[in-house]
Enzyme design. Structure first.
Site, PDB file in Angstrom:
ATOM      1  N   HIS A  20      47.005  55.657  34.790  1.00  0.00           N
ATOM      2  CA  HIS A  20      47.749  56.675  34.030  1.00  0.00           C
ATOM      3  C   HIS A  20      47.026  58.015  34.174  1.00  0.00           C
ATOM      4  CE1 HIS A  20      49.529  58.838  30.666  1.00  0.00           C
ATOM      5  NE2 HIS A  20      50.512  57.953  30.719  1.00  0.00           N
ATOM      6  N   GLU A  44      54.958  59.728  37.163  1.00  0.00           N
ATOM      7  CA  GLU A  44      54.735  60.481  35.928  1.00  0.00           C
ATOM      8  C   GLU A  44      54.175  61.866  36.265  1.00  0.00           C
ATOM      9  OE1 GLU A  44      54.621  57.929  32.214  1.00  0.00           O
ATOM     10  OE2 GLU A  44      52.568  58.191  32.842  1.00  0.00           O
TER      11      GLU A  44
HETATM   12  P1  13P Z   1      55.659  61.026  26.832  1.00  0.00           P
HETATM   13  O1  13P Z   1      56.920  60.182  26.871  1.00  0.00           O
HETATM   14  O2  13P Z   1      55.094  61.175  25.460  1.00  0.00           O
HETATM   15  O3  13P Z   1      55.861  62.319  27.564  1.00  0.00           O
HETATM   16  O4  13P Z   1      54.549  60.219  27.648  1.00  0.00           O
HETATM   17  C1  13P Z   1      54.847  59.757  28.905  1.00  0.00           C
HETATM   18  C2  13P Z   1      53.782  58.848  29.342  1.00  0.00           C
HETATM   19  O5  13P Z   1      52.669  59.270  29.579  1.00  0.00           O
HETATM   20  C3  13P Z   1      54.085  57.410  29.425  1.00  0.00           C
HETATM   21  O6  13P Z   1      53.065  56.699  30.039  1.00  0.00           O
END
Ligand code: 13P
Length: 224
Positions: free
Chosen positions: A94, A146
């Site tokens: 992540h 992401e």
């Molecule tokens: P948010 O949905 O709070 O933007 O976070 C996304 C995330 O990092 C999921 O792993």
């Protein structure tokens, strides 16, 4: 029918009581057949949340793993430890982990995770972070796009942008005959989840903030 995957990454938003309360609410949720739900609680409450949700179809997964079984891994999370509490999948790489550990290279931990066929969701911000050559179809691997600027900011990537990146990654995967779903994560909420999840190139969503609130999570699970 292909199921869409909805992963709730609770990060460090919830304390123990809140985690237990939300897990119990999710236990009572009727999950539509076309949806698969995974929940990733804070490591401290992983065991407790798993104990509640193992009676359901909702899969409880880790937020990170740092080694296979090293006992000299202070503060780390091992695959052996996760398996020991009945957890057999984790989020990996992540951007919040990469930010904390500037030298993080997914290949290093994947070399321990892949031979064990320990399931994972590998997050990436750019295609260069995907080690295509070591991925395989032997067990369930999931990727999650992401973009860091969309995480926790309320700024969601446009579906055009998501489709462009997912399309690029899917084309690399298909050259290697890899059958790997790709999720999108970054400010997914009840207002945008239907549009994002309806995209053919989007196999699911990785939801942070909105997954820590039952009403929002319920709406996302039922948005299609
Ligand atoms: P948010 O949905 O709070 O933007 O976070 C996304 C995330 O990092 C999921 O792993």
């Amino acid at each position: 029918m292909e199921q869409k995957i909805i992963v709730g990454n609770w990060k460090n938003y919830l304390n123990k009581d809140e985690s237990v309360k939300l897990a119990k609410e999710i236990l009572d949720e009727k999950i539509p057949d076309k949806i698969r739900v995974m929940i990733s609680p804070n490591n401290l409450y992983l065991n407790q949340v798993n104990d509640i949700l193992k009676q359901s179809s909702v899969e409880v997964i880790g937020q990170n793993v740092t080694s296979y079984k090293s006992s000299s891994d202070t503060g780390g999370v091992t695959i052996i430890g996760l398996k020991d509490i009945g957890v057999d999948r984790t989020i990996l790489g992540h951007s919040e982990v990469r930010k904390r550990n500037k030298s993080f290279k997914s290949e290093e931990i994947l070399k321990e995770v892949i031979p064990e066929e320990f399931k994972f969701i590998l997050c990436f911000e750019g295609i260069e972070q995907i080690p295509f050559n070591i991925l395989n179809n032997d067990f369930e691997i999931i990727l999650a796009y992401e973009p860091v600027w969309a995480i926790g900011t309320g700024e969601t990537a446009s579906v055009e942008h998501i489709n462009e990146v997912h399309g690029m990654v899917k084309s690399e995967l298909s050259k290697l005959n890899l059958d790997i779903p790709i999720l999108y994560g970054g400010s997914v909420n009840p207002d945008n989840s239907n549009e994002i999840l309806s995209q053919e190139l989007v196999d699911g969503v990785l939801v942070g903030g909105a997954s820590t609130n039952y009403d929002d999570l319920h709406k996302i699970i039922n948005c299609l």
